[in-house]
Design a protein around this motif. Structure first.
Motif, short mmCIF file in Angstrom:
data_model
loop_
_atom_site.label_atom_id
_atom_site.label_comp_id
_atom_site.label_asym_id
_atom_site.label_seq_id
_atom_site.Cartn_x
_atom_site.Cartn_y
_atom_site.Cartn_z
N ALA A 210 27.63 -70.15 -68.34
CA ALA A 210 28.39 -69.35 -67.39
C ALA A 210 28.36 -69.91 -65.98
O ALA A 210 29.23 -69.59 -65.16
N THR A 211 27.39 -70.75 -65.67
CA THR A 211 27.19 -71.16 -64.27
C THR A 211 27.30 -72.66 -64.03
O THR A 211 27.37 -73.08 -62.87
N ALA A 212 27.30 -73.48 -65.07
CA ALA A 212 27.29 -74.93 -64.89
C ALA A 212 28.68 -75.47 -64.60
O ALA A 212 29.69 -74.83 -64.89
N GLY A 213 28.72 -76.65 -64.04
CA GLY A 213 29.97 -77.35 -63.81
C GLY A 213 30.34 -77.41 -62.35
O GLY A 213 29.82 -76.65 -61.53
N PRO A 214 31.22 -78.35 -61.98
CA PRO A 214 31.62 -78.51 -60.58
C PRO A 214 32.31 -77.26 -60.05
O PRO A 214 32.83 -76.45 -60.80
N GLU A 215 32.31 -77.14 -58.71
CA GLU A 215 32.91 -75.96 -58.10
C GLU A 215 34.38 -75.83 -58.44
O GLU A 215 34.89 -74.73 -58.68
N ALA A 216 35.11 -76.92 -58.44
CA ALA A 216 36.53 -76.88 -58.77
C ALA A 216 36.92 -78.23 -59.37
O ALA A 216 36.54 -79.27 -58.84
N TYR A 220 33.51 -76.43 -67.76
CA TYR A 220 32.39 -77.27 -68.19
C TYR A 220 31.95 -76.84 -69.58
O TYR A 220 31.86 -75.64 -69.87
N GLU A 221 31.69 -77.81 -70.42
CA GLU A 221 31.17 -77.55 -71.76
C GLU A 221 29.85 -78.27 -71.91
O GLU A 221 29.76 -79.48 -71.66
N LEU A 222 28.81 -77.55 -72.31
CA LEU A 222 27.54 -78.20 -72.59
C LEU A 222 27.68 -79.11 -73.80
O LEU A 222 28.37 -78.77 -74.77
N ALA A 223 27.04 -80.27 -73.74
CA ALA A 223 27.00 -81.15 -74.91
C ALA A 223 26.30 -80.42 -76.05
O ALA A 223 25.30 -79.71 -75.83
N ALA A 224 26.79 -80.58 -77.25
CA ALA A 224 26.21 -79.91 -78.41
C ALA A 224 24.78 -80.40 -78.64
O ALA A 224 24.46 -81.57 -78.37
N PRO A 225 23.91 -79.53 -79.15
CA PRO A 225 22.54 -79.97 -79.44
C PRO A 225 22.53 -81.03 -80.53
O PRO A 225 23.40 -81.05 -81.41
N ARG A 226 21.56 -81.91 -80.46
CA ARG A 226 21.50 -83.01 -81.44
C ARG A 226 21.26 -82.50 -82.85
O ARG A 226 21.76 -83.07 -83.83
N HIS A 227 20.47 -81.44 -82.98
CA HIS A 227 20.13 -80.90 -84.31
C HIS A 227 20.13 -79.38 -84.27
O HIS A 227 19.96 -78.77 -83.20
#
Length: 413
Positions: A210-216, A220-227
């Motif tokens: 909900a909070t990550a990524g540049p201001e504009a 942003y999508e988190l990289a998927a977990p490895r396992h």
């Protein structure tokens, strides 16, 4: 739910974690959430708090400093905006150490001292001690803190909750400035990060999304977990070091945790990354902190240009060594601190220097890798024990997922 939370906060006479509330605003937000036809986001209707140093429009931002005791913020920090966009509503703010100046304690002349819910004679850590204590005491459902020298991870460890220092630069810092200081984006390494504290690893993930990524633009999508299964993880471990030798309580909990994941099929790699000298890396972080404060208005650095360049090369070399290590392991497991929560006002801890608390957290701080603290048990007297999980650069969700799977495994006893 909001009324019950506000009542619990009002009834607290021991912890002193939530130091300012906006009751009417919170109840109005809860009414709007109840009336909504569709959920606003993953935190729809959830009452949360944030560390006192983050701007919330209409609330005080003092950093625990009497000089700023009457400073009222006129706009929300980016993380406040994003939490509310995700459906949460900010009901209050939690205590900090004076000017965020201590990683082991939370006390100031504006709001007083925060106590550890597990034992009020002991510290909750600092400087996000109010955040961790509020979660542990049931006075909030989610928190956001800041971490330069472990100020998210150490309080999380001492209070028995989860705390994440994200990959450096992942979460925008607008609205996290000393009152009267303009926000100035910088391309220079900041070291300081802001990240969530929660009661579960899964909540860390939802908060970070909900909070990550540049201001504009805001995307942003988190990289998927490895396992997705614990047995598939390759885990680097270090459980002790002479610079901050762990107490028997911490060491026993870590050893038991490692034995259990090894029995579950996890591959264990017992060593520091190739080429990493942990003592030199800790010293390098100290030099970086000197530069950080010089950059942000503190004492000017006495380093020469050549020394500055050497320091920066060392930082980047350390990052490269850790990056390479994460080709062979998925996460790195080590102590968060050498100790459990200690009595208020301690200047030495179990015969070790006060500053030794920072040893285990500085490595991810220096290199910018994501790192979280997670509870792994309790001492015989009920104090939380913790471990630190470090992940690859921008693979925050791999560290979070491992912590989530590990907590499920530890809870299976």
């Amino acid at each position: 739910m909001t009324e019950e939370l506000l009542d619990r906060i009002a009834a607290d006479t021991e912890i002193n974690a939530v130091v300012e509330v906006r009751r009417e605003h919170a109840l109005a937000a809860a009414d709007r959430a109840d009336a909504a036809q569709e959920p606003r986001g993953p935190w729809h209707g959830v009452p949360v708090t944030v560390k006192e140093c983050f701007d919330v429009a209409g609330m005080r931002t003092t950093w625990g400093n009497p000089a700023f005791a009457h400073h009222i913020a006129n706009e929300d920090a980016v993380i406040v905006q994003r939490l509310e966009r995700a459906g949460a509503h900010i009901v209050g703010k939690t205590n900090v150490h004076m000017m965020l100046g201590d990683f082991g304690q939370t006390v100031n002349e504006v709001y007083g001292r925060t106590n550890n819910p597990a034992d009020v004679t002991r510290t909750p850590g600092g400087s996000s001690g109010g955040a961790a204590a509020a979660l542990a005491a049931g006075l909030t459902y989610l928190e956001y803190g800041s971490d330069l020298v472990g100020s998210v991870r150490l309080p999380a460890a001492y209070c028995g909750v989860y705390g994440l220092k994200p990959t450096n630069g992942l979460v925008p810092q607008r609205g996290f400035q000393v009152p009267g200081t303009p926000y100035v984006p910088s391309e220079l390494p900041t070291l300081s990060t802001i990240g969530p504290l929660a009661r579960s690893a899964a909540d860390l993930r939802i908060a970070l999304r909900a909070t990550a990524g540049p201001e504009a633009p805001y995307a942003y999508e988190l990289a998927a977990p490895r396992h997705k299964e614990l047995k598939d993880y390759r885990v680097g471990i270090v459980t002790d070091h002479p610079a901050a030798s762990v107490t028997s309580e911490v060491g026993d909990a870590l050893s038991d945790t490692i034995d259990r994941i090894a029995a579950a099929g996890v591959k264990i790699v017992d060593s520091w990354p190739d080429g990493v000298d942990p003592d030199e890396q800790a010293a390098e972080f100290g030099r970086q902190v000197e530069l950080f404060f010089a950059l942000h208005g503190g004492e000017p650095t006495t380093m020469t240009v050549d020394q500055l360049l050497t320091t920066e090369r060392n930082r980047l070399a350390a990052r490269a060594r850790w990056q390479q290590h994460f080709e062979d392991v998925d996460v790195f497991l080590c102590p968060t601190s050498f100790t459990v929560a200690f009595p208020h006002g301690s200047t030495a801890i179990d015969g070790r220097p006060y500053e030794a608390q920072a040893f285990w957290i500085v490595h991810a701080s220096l290199t910018g890798h994501p790192a979280l603290s997670m509870p792994i048990g309790h001492t015989s007297t009920g104090l939380p024990t913790a471990a630190q999980v470090i992940g690859q650069w921008h693979e925050d969700d791999t560290a979070i997922t491992f912590a989530e799977l590990l907590s499920q495994h530890l809870g299976s006893r």
